[in-house]
Scaffold this motif. Structure first.
Motif, PDB file in Angstrom:
ATOM      1  N   MET A   1      48.284  38.671  16.892  1.00 19.44           N
ATOM      2  CA  MET A   1      48.152  38.041  18.192  1.00 19.44           C
ATOM      3  C   MET A   1      47.030  38.727  18.968  1.00 19.44           C
ATOM      4  SD  MET A   1      51.259  36.268  18.890  1.00 19.44           S
ATOM      5  CE  MET A   1      52.599  36.086  17.771  1.00 19.44           C
ATOM      6  N   TYR A   2      46.413  37.948  19.826  1.00 18.71           N
ATOM      7  CA  TYR A   2      45.407  38.523  20.709  1.00 18.71           C
ATOM      8  C   TYR A   2      46.041  39.554  21.649  1.00 18.71           C
ATOM      9  CZ  TYR A   2      41.825  34.973  19.721  1.00 18.71           C
ATOM     10  OH  TYR A   2      40.874  34.189  19.148  1.00 18.71           O
ATOM     11  N   PRO A   3      45.262  40.522  22.116  1.00 18.02           N
ATOM     12  CA  PRO A   3      45.764  41.393  23.182  1.00 18.02           C
ATOM     13  C   PRO A   3      46.092  40.551  24.412  1.00 18.02           C
ATOM     14  CG  PRO A   3      43.751  42.307  22.232  1.00 18.02           C
ATOM     15  CD  PRO A   3      43.923  40.922  21.668  1.00 18.02           C
ATOM     16  N   ILE A   4      47.096  40.983  25.144  1.00 21.51           N
ATOM     17  CA  ILE A   4      47.515  40.294  26.357  1.00 21.51           C
ATOM     18  C   ILE A   4      46.802  40.974  27.521  1.00 21.51           C
ATOM     19  CG2 ILE A   4      49.468  39.709  27.828  1.00 21.51           C
ATOM     20  CD1 ILE A   4      51.182  40.145  25.168  1.00 21.51           C
ATOM     21  N   LEU A   5      46.055  40.204  28.285  1.00 17.71           N
ATOM     22  CA  LEU A   5      45.306  40.740  29.409  1.00 17.71           C
ATOM     23  C   LEU A   5      45.942  40.297  30.719  1.00 17.71           C
ATOM     24  CD1 LEU A   5      42.872  42.114  30.777  1.00 17.71           C
ATOM     25  CD2 LEU A   5      41.601  39.972  30.436  1.00 17.71           C
ATOM     26  N   LEU A   6      46.304  41.282  31.521  1.00 15.67           N
ATOM     27  CA  LEU A   6      46.801  41.030  32.859  1.00 15.67           C
ATOM     28  C   LEU A   6      45.801  41.633  33.838  1.00 15.67           C
ATOM     29  CD1 LEU A   6      49.391  41.841  30.909  1.00 15.67           C
ATOM     30  CD2 LEU A   6      50.607  41.287  32.974  1.00 15.67           C
ATOM     31  N   THR A   7      45.467  40.898  34.869  1.00 17.61           N
ATOM     32  CA  THR A   7      44.536  41.401  35.867  1.00 17.61           C
ATOM     33  C   THR A   7      45.299  41.693  37.148  1.00 17.61           C
ATOM     34  OG1 THR A   7      43.999  39.154  36.553  1.00 17.61           O
ATOM     35  CG2 THR A   7      42.561  40.172  34.913  1.00 17.61           C
ATOM     36  N   GLY A   8      44.798  42.665  37.903  1.00 17.18           N
ATOM     37  CA  GLY A   8      45.493  42.992  39.125  1.00 17.18           C
ATOM     38  C   GLY A   8      44.655  43.753  40.128  1.00 17.18           C
ATOM     39  N   SER A   9      45.078  43.625  41.373  1.00 18.42           N
ATOM     40  CA  SER A   9      44.568  44.415  42.491  1.00 18.42           C
ATOM     41  C   SER A   9      45.801  44.893  43.238  1.00 18.42           C
ATOM     42  CB  SER A   9      43.712  43.577  43.434  1.00 18.42           C
ATOM     43  OG  SER A   9      42.542  43.142  42.806  1.00 18.42           O
ATOM     44  N   VAL A  10      46.220  46.121  42.950  1.00 17.78           N
ATOM     45  CA  VAL A  10      47.429  46.613  43.599  1.00 17.78           C
ATOM     46  C   VAL A  10      47.209  46.729  45.098  1.00 17.78           C
ATOM     47  CG1 VAL A  10      49.109  48.487  43.720  1.00 17.78           C
ATOM     48  CG2 VAL A  10      48.186  47.797  41.496  1.00 17.78           C
ATOM     49  N   PHE A  51      45.976  46.069  31.092  1.00 15.08           N
ATOM     50  CA  PHE A  51      46.063  45.819  32.533  1.00 15.08           C
ATOM     51  C   PHE A  51      44.756  46.246  33.162  1.00 15.08           C
ATOM     52  CE2 PHE A  51      47.526  47.131  36.882  1.00 15.08           C
ATOM     53  CZ  PHE A  51      47.860  45.863  37.333  1.00 15.08           C
ATOM     54  N   ALA A  52      43.989  45.273  33.656  1.00 15.07           N
ATOM     55  CA  ALA A  52      42.699  45.546  34.298  1.00 15.07           C
ATOM     56  C   ALA A  52      42.917  45.530  35.807  1.00 15.07           C
ATOM     57  CB  ALA A  52      41.673  44.494  33.890  1.00 15.07           C
ATOM     58  N   GLU A  53      42.692  46.679  36.431  1.00 16.30           N
ATOM     59  CA  GLU A  53      43.002  46.860  37.852  1.00 16.30           C
ATOM     60  C   GLU A  53      41.731  47.226  38.602  1.00 16.30           C
ATOM     61  OE1 GLU A  53      44.512  47.843  41.579  1.00 16.30           O
ATOM     62  OE2 GLU A  53      43.323  49.254  40.415  1.00 16.30           O
ATOM     63  N   ASN A  54      41.480  46.559  39.757  1.00 15.73           N
ATOM     64  CA  ASN A  54      40.199  46.746  40.434  1.00 15.73           C
ATOM     65  C   ASN A  54      40.285  47.291  41.861  1.00 15.73           C
ATOM     66  OD1 ASN A  54      41.114  44.496  41.822  1.00 15.73           O
ATOM     67  ND2 ASN A  54      39.131  43.477  41.813  1.00 15.73           N
ATOM     68  N   SER A  55      41.389  47.965  42.190  1.00 14.95           N
ATOM     69  CA  SER A  55      41.483  48.475  43.557  1.00 14.95           C
ATOM     70  C   SER A  55      41.451  50.002  43.641  1.00 14.95           C
ATOM     71  CB  SER A  55      42.766  47.960  44.234  1.00 14.95           C
ATOM     72  OG  SER A  55      43.912  48.633  43.746  1.00 14.95           O
ATOM     73  N   LEU A  79      38.857  49.602  37.040  1.00 19.28           N
ATOM     74  CA  LEU A  79      37.559  49.073  37.434  1.00 19.28           C
ATOM     75  C   LEU A  79      37.290  49.496  38.874  1.00 19.28           C
ATOM     76  CD1 LEU A  79      38.106  45.519  35.928  1.00 19.28           C
ATOM     77  CD2 LEU A  79      36.871  47.434  34.885  1.00 19.28           C
ATOM     78  N   SER A  80      36.146  50.068  39.119  1.00 18.61           N
ATOM     79  CA  SER A  80      35.807  50.614  40.429  1.00 18.61           C
ATOM     80  C   SER A  80      35.811  49.532  41.508  1.00 18.61           C
ATOM     81  CB  SER A  80      34.435  51.283  40.377  1.00 18.61           C
ATOM     82  OG  SER A  80      34.046  51.685  41.665  1.00 18.61           O
ATOM     83  N   PRO A  81      36.507  49.778  42.612  1.00 17.44           N
ATOM     84  CA  PRO A  81      36.514  48.800  43.703  1.00 17.44           C
ATOM     85  C   PRO A  81      35.121  48.502  44.249  1.00 17.44           C
ATOM     86  CG  PRO A  81      38.062  50.594  44.141  1.00 17.44           C
ATOM     87  CD  PRO A  81      37.316  50.955  42.901  1.00 17.44           C
ATOM     88  N   GLU A  82      34.213  49.445  44.114  1.00 10.64           N
ATOM     89  CA  GLU A  82      32.860  49.251  44.633  1.00 10.64           C
ATOM     90  C   GLU A  82      32.110  48.122  43.915  1.00 10.64           C
ATOM     91  OE1 GLU A  82      33.994  52.540  43.915  1.00 10.64           O
ATOM     92  OE2 GLU A  82      34.524  52.702  46.031  1.00 10.64           O
ATOM     93  N   LEU A  83      32.575  47.736  42.750  1.00 14.55           N
ATOM     94  CA  LEU A  83      31.926  46.662  41.992  1.00 14.55           C
ATOM     95  C   LEU A  83      32.273  45.273  42.535  1.00 14.55           C
ATOM     96  CD1 LEU A  83      32.570  48.004  38.378  1.00 14.55           C
ATOM     97  CD2 LEU A  83      30.426  48.096  39.664  1.00 14.55           C
ATOM     98  N   PHE A  84      33.259  45.197  43.414  1.00 11.95           N
ATOM     99  CA  PHE A  84      33.794  43.911  43.851  1.00 11.95           C
ATOM    100  C   PHE A  84      33.477  43.655  45.319  1.00 11.95           C
ATOM    101  CE2 PHE A  84      36.059  45.411  40.226  1.00 11.95           C
ATOM    102  CZ  PHE A  84      36.148  44.287  39.434  1.00 11.95           C
ATOM    103  N   ASP A  85      33.138  42.403  45.606  1.00 11.37           N
ATOM    104  CA  ASP A  85      32.773  41.992  46.959  1.00 11.37           C
ATOM    105  C   ASP A  85      33.898  41.121  47.517  1.00 11.37           C
ATOM    106  OD1 ASP A  85      31.696  40.907  49.272  1.00 11.37           O
ATOM    107  OD2 ASP A  85      29.776  40.380  48.342  1.00 11.37           O
ATOM    108  N   GLN A  86      34.663  41.684  48.458  1.00  7.06           N
ATOM    109  CA  GLN A  86      35.802  40.975  49.042  1.00  7.06           C
ATOM    110  C   GLN A  86      35.385  39.659  49.700  1.00  7.06           C
ATOM    111  OE1 GLN A  86      38.537  42.307  47.947  1.00  7.06           O
ATOM    112  NE2 GLN A  86      39.387  43.569  49.566  1.00  7.06           N
TER     113      GLN A  86
END
Length: 152
Positions: A1-10, A51-55, A79-86
């Motif tokens: 099976m493929y890896p299961i990817l969950l994304t999040g911003s806690v 689990f990919a987390e960006n906060s 993932l560094s929060p600085e990479l994301f533009d709110q």
């Protein structure tokens, strides 16, 4: 099976429209991850939860609250929060998370794909859905070509 990817911003860091505190969101992610770990631990297959987390949330704080089983490996992609533009919104940032994690995560690169889920709400028939995807892809989504780690 493929890896299961969950994304999040806690921690939504004040994003407009966010309705839950960081602590409430953390609990939602932990409950969902533990649901998947528990459900998948009953299966004979081997699974990878990414689990990919960006906060910038504390990885150790989250990991300490997760169940550990032999046939489910948990990987945390910070993932560094600085990479994301709110100001560009959730959809833009979600796509950026997907771009970054597919570049950085070895399990996803080696498998050639992933099974994407939302991070805060469990999909109760996940295993059935994954088996159907595997069946329809002719077994091409199998982790069989990946080497299962010798020590978990």
């Amino acid at each position: 099976m493929y890896p299961i990817l969950l994304t999040g911003s806690v921690d939504t860091r004040g994003m407009k429209g966010a309705e839950f505190s960081a602590e409430e969101r953390e609990k939602m992610y932990i409950d969902t991850l533990n649901y998947y770990i528990s459900d998948l631990s009953k299966r004979k297959d081997y699974f990878i939860l990414v689990f990919a987390e960006n906060s910038g949330w504390d990885e150790c704080r989250l990991r300490k609250k997760l169940d550990k089983v032999n046939n489910v490996r948990f990987e945390y992609e910070a993932l560094s929060p600085e990479l994301f533009d709110q100001t560009k919104g959730k959809s833009y940032n979600e796509m950026l998370i997907l771009d970054l994690v597919t570049e950085r995560n070895k399990s996803i690169r080696d498998a050639g794909g992933f099974f994407k889920l939302t991070g805060r709400f469990p999909i109760l028939n996940l295993y059935k859905l994954m088996k159907e995807v595997d069946k329809k892809s002719g077994g091409n989504s199998s982790l069989s070509r990946l080497q299962r780690p010798q020590c978990l």
